[in-house]
Design a protein around this motif. Sequence first.
Motif, mmCIF file in Angstrom:
data_model
loop_
_atom_site.group_PDB
_atom_site.id
_atom_site.type_symbol
_atom_site.label_atom_id
_atom_site.label_comp_id
_atom_site.label_asym_id
_atom_site.label_seq_id
_atom_site.Cartn_x
_atom_site.Cartn_y
_atom_site.Cartn_z
ATOM 1 N N LYS A 46 -40.816 -33.558 -36.241
ATOM 2 C CA LYS A 46 -40.827 -33.309 -34.807
ATOM 3 C C LYS A 46 -42.123 -33.803 -34.156
ATOM 4 C CE LYS A 46 -37.876 -29.239 -35.417
ATOM 5 N NZ LYS A 46 -36.664 -29.844 -34.851
ATOM 6 N N HIS A 47 -42.873 -34.602 -34.894
ATOM 7 C CA HIS A 47 -44.144 -35.107 -34.379
ATOM 8 C C HIS A 47 -43.918 -36.279 -33.423
ATOM 9 C CE1 HIS A 47 -47.025 -32.906 -37.033
ATOM 10 N NE2 HIS A 47 -45.938 -32.808 -37.792
ATOM 11 N N ILE A 48 -44.777 -36.361 -32.434
ATOM 12 C CA ILE A 48 -44.836 -37.522 -31.549
ATOM 13 C C ILE A 48 -46.303 -37.792 -31.272
ATOM 14 C CG2 ILE A 48 -44.581 -36.077 -29.463
ATOM 15 C CD1 ILE A 48 -43.124 -38.471 -28.159
ATOM 16 N N SER A 49 -46.713 -39.037 -31.355
ATOM 17 C CA SER A 49 -48.124 -39.366 -31.190
ATOM 18 C C SER A 49 -48.601 -39.044 -29.782
ATOM 19 C CB SER A 49 -48.360 -40.850 -31.486
ATOM 20 O OG SER A 49 -47.724 -41.657 -30.505
ATOM 21 N N PHE A 50 -49.908 -38.884 -29.644
ATOM 22 C CA PHE A 50 -50.490 -38.596 -28.330
ATOM 23 C C PHE A 50 -50.108 -39.698 -27.348
ATOM 24 C CE2 PHE A 50 -53.758 -38.553 -25.087
ATOM 25 C CZ PHE A 50 -54.018 -37.210 -24.895
ATOM 26 N N GLY A 51 -50.283 -40.951 -27.758
ATOM 27 C CA GLY A 51 -49.933 -42.078 -26.893
ATOM 28 C C GLY A 51 -48.449 -42.156 -26.628
ATOM 29 N N GLY A 52 -47.634 -41.864 -27.662
ATOM 30 C CA GLY A 52 -46.189 -41.887 -27.489
ATOM 31 C C GLY A 52 -45.715 -40.816 -26.522
ATOM 32 N N CYS A 53 -46.325 -39.648 -26.606
ATOM 33 C CA CYS A 53 -45.973 -38.538 -25.713
ATOM 34 C C CYS A 53 -46.287 -38.889 -24.264
ATOM 35 C CB CYS A 53 -46.727 -37.282 -26.132
ATOM 36 S SG CYS A 53 -46.341 -35.812 -25.156
ATOM 37 N N TYR A 54 -47.492 -39.392 -24.032
ATOM 38 C CA TYR A 54 -47.900 -39.732 -22.667
ATOM 39 C C TYR A 54 -47.133 -40.940 -22.144
ATOM 40 C CZ TYR A 54 -51.575 -36.331 -21.836
ATOM 41 O OH TYR A 54 -52.253 -35.170 -21.577
ATOM 42 N N SER A 55 -46.764 -41.857 -23.031
ATOM 43 C CA SER A 55 -45.953 -43.004 -22.614
ATOM 44 C C SER A 55 -44.568 -42.544 -22.188
ATOM 45 C CB SER A 55 -45.839 -44.020 -23.755
ATOM 46 O OG SER A 55 -47.095 -44.570 -24.075
ATOM 47 N N GLN A 56 -43.983 -41.619 -22.969
ATOM 48 C CA GLN A 56 -42.675 -41.076 -22.613
ATOM 49 C C GLN A 56 -42.730 -40.383 -21.258
ATOM 50 O OE1 GLN A 56 -41.093 -37.407 -24.470
ATOM 51 N NE2 GLN A 56 -39.350 -38.659 -25.170
ATOM 52 N N MET A 57 -43.771 -39.596 -21.048
ATOM 53 C CA MET A 57 -43.938 -38.893 -19.785
ATOM 54 C C MET A 57 -44.115 -39.876 -18.631
ATOM 55 S SD MET A 57 -46.668 -35.877 -18.857
ATOM 56 C CE MET A 57 -48.040 -36.826 -19.529
ATOM 57 N N TYR A 58 -44.902 -40.922 -18.850
ATOM 58 C CA TYR A 58 -45.160 -41.918 -17.808
ATOM 59 C C TYR A 58 -43.871 -42.626 -17.379
ATOM 60 C CZ TYR A 58 -47.161 -46.000 -15.471
ATOM 61 O OH TYR A 58 -47.463 -46.984 -14.541
ATOM 62 N N VAL A 59 -43.114 -43.112 -18.363
ATOM 63 C CA VAL A 59 -41.884 -43.849 -18.052
ATOM 64 C C VAL A 59 -40.861 -42.934 -17.391
ATOM 65 C CG1 VAL A 59 -39.963 -45.159 -19.026
ATOM 66 C CG2 VAL A 59 -42.274 -45.500 -19.916
ATOM 67 N N PHE A 60 -40.758 -41.690 -17.882
ATOM 68 C CA PHE A 60 -39.797 -40.765 -17.304
ATOM 69 C C PHE A 60 -40.119 -40.466 -15.835
ATOM 70 C CE2 PHE A 60 -38.720 -36.388 -16.180
ATOM 71 C CZ PHE A 60 -37.338 -36.490 -16.192
ATOM 72 N N ILE A 61 -41.396 -40.186 -15.537
ATOM 73 C CA ILE A 61 -41.782 -39.891 -14.151
ATOM 74 C C ILE A 61 -41.525 -41.105 -13.262
ATOM 75 C CG2 ILE A 61 -43.726 -39.344 -12.631
ATOM 76 C CD1 ILE A 61 -44.920 -37.725 -14.954
ATOM 77 N N PHE A 62 -41.845 -42.290 -13.765
ATOM 78 C CA PHE A 62 -41.600 -43.515 -13.000
ATOM 79 C C PHE A 62 -40.122 -43.652 -12.653
ATOM 80 C CE2 PHE A 62 -40.085 -47.929 -13.388
ATOM 81 C CZ PHE A 62 -40.646 -48.468 -12.231
ATOM 82 N N LEU A 63 -39.253 -43.469 -13.635
ATOM 83 C CA LEU A 63 -37.818 -43.643 -13.414
ATOM 84 C C LEU A 63 -37.249 -42.558 -12.506
ATOM 85 C CD1 LEU A 63 -36.820 -44.560 -17.080
ATOM 86 C CD2 LEU A 63 -36.865 -46.128 -15.123
ATOM 87 N N ALA A 64 -37.683 -41.302 -12.711
ATOM 88 C CA ALA A 64 -37.172 -40.197 -11.898
ATOM 89 C C ALA A 64 -37.602 -40.328 -10.445
ATOM 90 C CB ALA A 64 -37.641 -38.858 -12.478
ATOM 91 N N ALA A 65 -38.874 -40.681 -10.208
ATOM 92 C CA ALA A 65 -39.365 -40.849 -8.839
ATOM 93 C C ALA A 65 -38.681 -42.035 -8.160
ATOM 94 C CB ALA A 65 -40.883 -41.045 -8.850
ATOM 95 N N THR A 66 -38.485 -43.104 -8.909
ATOM 96 C CA THR A 66 -37.787 -44.273 -8.369
ATOM 97 C C THR A 66 -36.358 -43.906 -7.972
ATOM 98 O OG1 THR A 66 -39.101 -45.758 -9.750
ATOM 99 C CG2 THR A 66 -37.062 -46.648 -8.843
ATOM 100 N N GLU A 67 -35.706 -43.082 -8.803
ATOM 101 C CA GLU A 67 -34.330 -42.687 -8.490
ATOM 102 C C GLU A 67 -34.269 -41.833 -7.224
ATOM 103 O OE1 GLU A 67 -30.476 -40.539 -10.588
ATOM 104 O OE2 GLU A 67 -31.820 -41.834 -11.710
ATOM 105 N N CYS A 68 -35.258 -40.960 -7.025
ATOM 106 C CA CYS A 68 -35.306 -40.171 -5.787
ATOM 107 C C CYS A 68 -35.284 -41.082 -4.567
ATOM 108 C CB CYS A 68 -36.574 -39.313 -5.760
ATOM 109 S SG CYS A 68 -36.468 -37.770 -6.663
ATOM 110 N N CYS A 69 -36.148 -42.092 -4.594
ATOM 111 C CA CYS A 69 -36.257 -43.001 -3.457
ATOM 112 C C CYS A 69 -35.004 -43.867 -3.323
ATOM 113 C CB CYS A 69 -37.485 -43.896 -3.622
ATOM 114 S SG CYS A 69 -39.041 -42.978 -3.692
ATOM 115 N N LEU A 70 -34.425 -44.260 -4.455
ATOM 116 C CA LEU A 70 -33.219 -45.084 -4.417
ATOM 117 C C LEU A 70 -32.050 -44.314 -3.806
ATOM 118 C CD1 LEU A 70 -32.020 -47.850 -5.198
ATOM 119 C CD2 LEU A 70 -31.344 -46.819 -7.379
ATOM 120 N N LEU A 71 -31.948 -43.022 -4.101
ATOM 121 C CA LEU A 71 -30.885 -42.204 -3.532
ATOM 122 C C LEU A 71 -31.008 -42.098 -2.016
ATOM 123 C CD1 LEU A 71 -30.656 -39.333 -6.182
ATOM 124 C CD2 LEU A 71 -28.933 -41.071 -5.723
ATOM 125 N N SER A 72 -32.249 -42.046 -1.510
ATOM 126 C CA SER A 72 -32.426 -42.019 -0.052
ATOM 127 C C SER A 72 -32.074 -43.370 0.558
ATOM 128 C CB SER A 72 -33.874 -41.628 0.297
ATOM 129 O OG SER A 72 -34.796 -42.569 -0.202
#
Length: 317
Positions: free
Chosen positions: A90-116
């Motif tokens: 269940k391990h995820i590297s520090f960089g992998g964790c923050y990369s996952q968080m970065y990409v997810f926030i980017f995609l979710a925020a983009t989707e908010c704006c796309l829906l508008s």
Amino acid sequence: MGRRNNTNVSDFILVGLTDSEEIGLVLFNLFLLIYLITVLGNAGMILIIRLDVQLHTPMYFFLSHLSFLDLSYSTVITPKTLENLVTSNKHISFGGCYSQMYVFIFLAATECCLLSSMAYDRYVAICNPLQYTVIVSTKLCCSLVTASCMIGFIDSTVTVLGMNTLHFCNSNVIHHFFCDTSPILALSCTDTRNVEIIIFILAGSTIVSSLIIVSVTYVSILSAILKINSTAGKRKAFSTCASHLLGVTIFYGSMIFTYLKPNSSYTLGRDQVASVFYTIVIPMLNPLIYSLRNKEVKNALLRVMQKRGSTRNFRGQ
């Protein structure tokens, strides 16, 4: 986004959704099925829109990008979740964790704006149909998608830079199934108030501003529909935006529940349920909502299938 000098943590442990092997296996099969439907549904939607020239309109231009976003951020989360459900790693590297968080926030925020942006498209189509093709031009569509991506980039970059200042004091167990802001903030041993304020402002401004745009446009759409004399005309006008309205309601409801609240109110079980919904379930629902309730997509699918069938018959001769 690699290992920082301000933390002794080199990796994290994602506790996941359950400690039970039996429940984990059930969830694995369920999430795997959902993910396969998500991939097939969204990839199929993109392919149909690309192949059928009758769907080369602004509405389906936005819809193809929505499908790409859903496919992408489900892929960012679900494969690692599936791995954690059936393995002891269940391990995820520090960089992998923050990369996952970065990409997810980017995609979710983009989707908010796309829906508008999609709501504005429906507003022009119903309230100003004679000038629709002039107002919602190809240039405007590309500009709106680009602006949505830029907002997503700013939100994710600023958020992760703020999160990267946190200390973790050798505690690396994340009580969640992916690297989200709330459980990582709860894990930190330093004062997180400033980071919380940054996240609240960014998430709040993106979600609330896009939600205001959606609300205003749909109030205008509803007002225009009520002015239509014929019942058939009202039904047809409403059907053009019903799918989008349903998708918007589901998406914004779960996002507001999760992010527009203080970190002190973070509750593991409740937040995990909401997170499963908007990271795994909603990406599967969107193509179903927009295809099953849309005759144009159904007809386009039939045309594509008939065309491929005709091509095969021609080659067979």
